[in-house]
Design a protein around this motif. Structure first.
Motif, PDB file in Angstrom:
ATOM      1  N   VAL A  25      -2.793  -9.193  -1.008  1.00 41.83           N
ATOM      2  CA  VAL A  25      -2.810  -7.790  -1.391  1.00 41.83           C
ATOM      3  C   VAL A  25      -4.241  -7.283  -1.234  1.00 41.83           C
ATOM      4  O   VAL A  25      -5.203  -7.994  -1.560  1.00 41.83           O
ATOM      5  CB  VAL A  25      -2.296  -7.576  -2.827  1.00 41.83           C
ATOM      6  CG1 VAL A  25      -3.186  -8.243  -3.855  1.00 41.83           C
ATOM      7  CG2 VAL A  25      -2.148  -6.097  -3.142  1.00 41.83           C
ATOM      8  N   VAL A  26      -4.357  -6.086  -0.706  1.00 37.79           N
ATOM      9  CA  VAL A  26      -5.666  -5.489  -0.434  1.00 37.79           C
ATOM     10  C   VAL A  26      -5.852  -4.309  -1.375  1.00 37.79           C
ATOM     11  O   VAL A  26      -5.039  -3.375  -1.390  1.00 37.79           O
ATOM     12  CB  VAL A  26      -5.781  -5.029   1.032  1.00 37.79           C
ATOM     13  CG1 VAL A  26      -7.177  -4.479   1.306  1.00 37.79           C
ATOM     14  CG2 VAL A  26      -5.448  -6.173   1.978  1.00 37.79           C
ATOM     15  N   VAL A  27      -6.933  -4.332  -2.145  1.00 39.54           N
ATOM     16  CA  VAL A  27      -7.224  -3.280  -3.116  1.00 39.54           C
ATOM     17  C   VAL A  27      -8.410  -2.448  -2.615  1.00 39.54           C
ATOM     18  O   VAL A  27      -9.400  -2.997  -2.110  1.00 39.54           O
ATOM     19  CB  VAL A  27      -7.559  -3.885  -4.501  1.00 39.54           C
ATOM     20  CG1 VAL A  27      -7.927  -2.788  -5.495  1.00 39.54           C
ATOM     21  CG2 VAL A  27      -6.382  -4.707  -5.012  1.00 39.54           C
ATOM     22  N   ALA A  59      -0.765  -6.699   2.399  1.00 41.60           N
ATOM     23  CA  ALA A  59      -0.160  -5.438   1.959  1.00 41.60           C
ATOM     24  C   ALA A  59      -1.162  -4.663   1.112  1.00 41.60           C
ATOM     25  O   ALA A  59      -1.885  -5.244   0.291  1.00 41.60           O
ATOM     26  CB  ALA A  59       1.107  -5.713   1.144  1.00 41.60           C
ATOM     27  N   LEU A  60      -1.206  -3.364   1.313  1.00 41.71           N
ATOM     28  CA  LEU A  60      -2.048  -2.535   0.448  1.00 41.71           C
ATOM     29  C   LEU A  60      -1.467  -2.527  -0.956  1.00 41.71           C
ATOM     30  O   LEU A  60      -0.249  -2.503  -1.149  1.00 41.71           O
ATOM     31  CB  LEU A  60      -2.114  -1.109   0.991  1.00 41.71           C
ATOM     32  CG  LEU A  60      -2.774  -0.908   2.362  1.00 41.71           C
ATOM     33  CD1 LEU A  60      -2.873   0.579   2.678  1.00 41.71           C
ATOM     34  CD2 LEU A  60      -4.163  -1.558   2.410  1.00 41.71           C
ATOM     35  N   ALA A  61      -2.343  -2.562  -1.947  1.00 43.21           N
ATOM     36  CA  ALA A  61      -1.893  -2.488  -3.333  1.00 43.21           C
ATOM     37  C   ALA A  61      -1.057  -1.230  -3.515  1.00 43.21           C
ATOM     38  O   ALA A  61      -1.399  -0.159  -3.001  1.00 43.21           O
ATOM     39  CB  ALA A  61      -3.101  -2.469  -4.273  1.00 43.21           C
ATOM     40  N   ARG A  62       0.065  -1.378  -4.239  1.00 44.14           N
ATOM     41  CA  ARG A  62       0.983  -0.241  -4.328  1.00 44.14           C
ATOM     42  C   ARG A  62       1.653  -0.186  -5.693  1.00 44.14           C
ATOM     43  O   ARG A  62       1.731  -1.166  -6.428  1.00 44.14           O
ATOM     44  CB  ARG A  62       2.048  -0.326  -3.238  1.00 44.14           C
ATOM     45  CG  ARG A  62       2.991  -1.508  -3.356  1.00 44.14           C
ATOM     46  CD  ARG A  62       3.906  -1.585  -2.130  1.00 44.14           C
ATOM     47  NE  ARG A  62       4.935  -2.599  -2.262  1.00 44.14           N
ATOM     48  CZ  ARG A  62       4.828  -3.851  -1.847  1.00 44.14           C
ATOM     49  NH1 ARG A  62       3.696  -4.250  -1.307  1.00 44.14           N
ATOM     50  NH2 ARG A  62       5.829  -4.704  -1.991  1.00 44.14           N
ATOM     51  N   VAL A  82      -5.296   2.469  -6.451  1.00 42.72           N
ATOM     52  CA  VAL A  82      -4.291   1.589  -7.062  1.00 42.72           C
ATOM     53  C   VAL A  82      -4.962   0.247  -7.349  1.00 42.72           C
ATOM     54  O   VAL A  82      -5.508  -0.394  -6.454  1.00 42.72           O
ATOM     55  CB  VAL A  82      -3.079   1.393  -6.132  1.00 42.72           C
ATOM     56  CG1 VAL A  82      -2.096   0.395  -6.741  1.00 42.72           C
ATOM     57  CG2 VAL A  82      -2.380   2.720  -5.876  1.00 42.72           C
ATOM     58  N   THR A  83      -4.925  -0.179  -8.601  1.00 45.03           N
ATOM     59  CA  THR A  83      -5.629  -1.398  -8.996  1.00 45.03           C
ATOM     60  C   THR A  83      -4.783  -2.647  -8.742  1.00 45.03           C
ATOM     61  O   THR A  83      -3.570  -2.568  -8.483  1.00 45.03           O
ATOM     62  CB  THR A  83      -5.990  -1.361 -10.481  1.00 45.03           C
ATOM     63  OG1 THR A  83      -4.776  -1.419 -11.255  1.00 45.03           O
ATOM     64  CG2 THR A  83      -6.752  -0.087 -10.831  1.00 45.03           C
TER      65      THR A  83
END
Length: 365
Positions: A25-27, A59-62, A82-83
């Motif tokens: 996950v990418v924040v 995946a982008l953080a969502r 989004v944290t």
């Protein structure tokens, strides 16, 4: 931009198990940021990217919001603000909601590490109740991590989901996908018992009547390392043809699984009584099951029926039938057909030759 490894990779590492797949996950990033770094977009509903070298998913953080019944009724939101905790709270179980930073630091806001240590399946938040697939996933995890137990609050939540009709909104193909994965785990009986305890089994596979014996049979099939068609056939062994066909049609079960299950249920008694069969009966069984054309499926048939008796060593009936099939297949049907002067009698002549060959194998000549 910060990158974390999440989900099964972290869980399995903490359990001391081999890690097969890595999800990330990418924040703090946008799709444009990912594209600039060479990532390739693949997500349809929300931004997911493949790493340019490893091809692993990032995946982008969502966050997500429920908008309709079933597992498809969600709207997703991604943004740099989004944290990590915002992303983790939407995950199914605490043991899957642990993140590992690139320096190895673990983020565990929902007690997943403690639940791994205590072997407990616990939902992260009430968002679990918005996605009925999570019931199937938890049951499948129970088949894999069979020493884990379901937290009482999580079981109660699953029961409410079933009562509210969430399970009824599941798409058949997704149900079969999860059930098939569960059948291929080490202890498939745990999947079935969890589904039964929350009421989901009656909704998705109501034709199955659970018993201690059935649970032993399906676990035996797993212990023998049998493939999916054999495990499915073992599960269906004491069901009627109509019930098997009905369940298979509803769940879109692959033909190789359905056909083997129907055949095994039909021939179970004949195979168990194979030591008393005549050569004629052995050949008829082989022909009826299309074993002459499909010997591999015939072997699967014998494996499935052997599971019914929890056979761990040699299955004498299987050896007799397999040897009979080999003898029948050794008959040169093409030569017999060419040498027959009465075309209408060709099937009869070939059948008789097969019976003679099997008689010789069985010592009945």
């Amino acid at each position: 931009m910060k990158i974390y490894t999440v989900g099964g990779a972290v869980r399995d590492q903490l359990l001391g198990l081999p890690v097969k797949d890595h999800d990330h996950v990418v924040v703090g990033a946008t799709p444009e940021d990912m594209l600039r770094q060479g990532f390739r977009p693949v997500g349809k509903d929300f931004p997911v990217f493949l790493h340019p070298k490893t091809q692993e998913e990032y995946a982008l953080a969502r966050t997500e919001r429920k908008t309709a019944p079933g597992y498809r009724g969600f709207v997703f939101h991604t943004a740099p603000d989004v944290t990590l905790e915002d992303d983790l709270v939407r995950r199914d179980l605490t043991i899957n909601a642990i993140a590992r930073a690139e320096d190895g630091t673990l983020t565990d806001p929902f007690g997943g590490i403690a639940d791994i240590q205590n072997k407990i399946f616990r939902h992260v938040s009430d968002a679990f109740g918005e996605d009925p697939v999570r019931i199937l996933r938890l049951a499948r995890f129970a088949a894999r991590f069979h020493t884990f137990t379901v937290a009482p609050a999580t079981m109660e939540l699953m029961r409410r989901m079933v009562a509210d009709g969430e399970v009824d909104a599941l798409v058949a193909e997704r149900v079969w996908q999860e059930v098939a994965k569960g059948l291929m785990e080490a202890r498939p009986s745990r999947m079935l018992t969890v589904l039964h305890e929350c009421g989901a089994l009656a909704r998705i596979m109501g034709e199955i009547t659970l018993s201690e014996r059935l649970l032993q049979v399906i676990d035996h099939a797993a212990a023998q390392g049998h493939d999916l068609p054999v495990r499915f056939a073992a599960l269906m062994l004491h069901m009627s043809k109509d019930a098997i066909e009905q369940l298979s049609e509803r769940l879109r079960v692959p033909n190789e699984c359905r056909e083997l299950a129907v055949m095994a249920a039909r021939e179970r008694d004949n195979i168990n009584g194979a030591l008393a069969l005549s050569a004629e009966a052995v050949v008829s069984l082989c022909e009826r099951c299309d074993g002459l054309r499909k010997p591999q499926r015939f072997a699967q048939l014998l494996q499935a029926v052997a599971c019914d008796g929890l056979v761990t060593g040699d299955f004498a009936q299987a050896a007799r039938l397999q040897g009979g099939l080999d003898a029948a297949r050794a008959v040169n049907a093409g030569a017999l057909a060419q040498g027959c002067t009465e075309p209408k009698r060709i099937p009869e002549v070939i059948h008789a030759a097969r019976v003679t060959a099997v008689q010789a194998f069985l010592g009945q000549a």
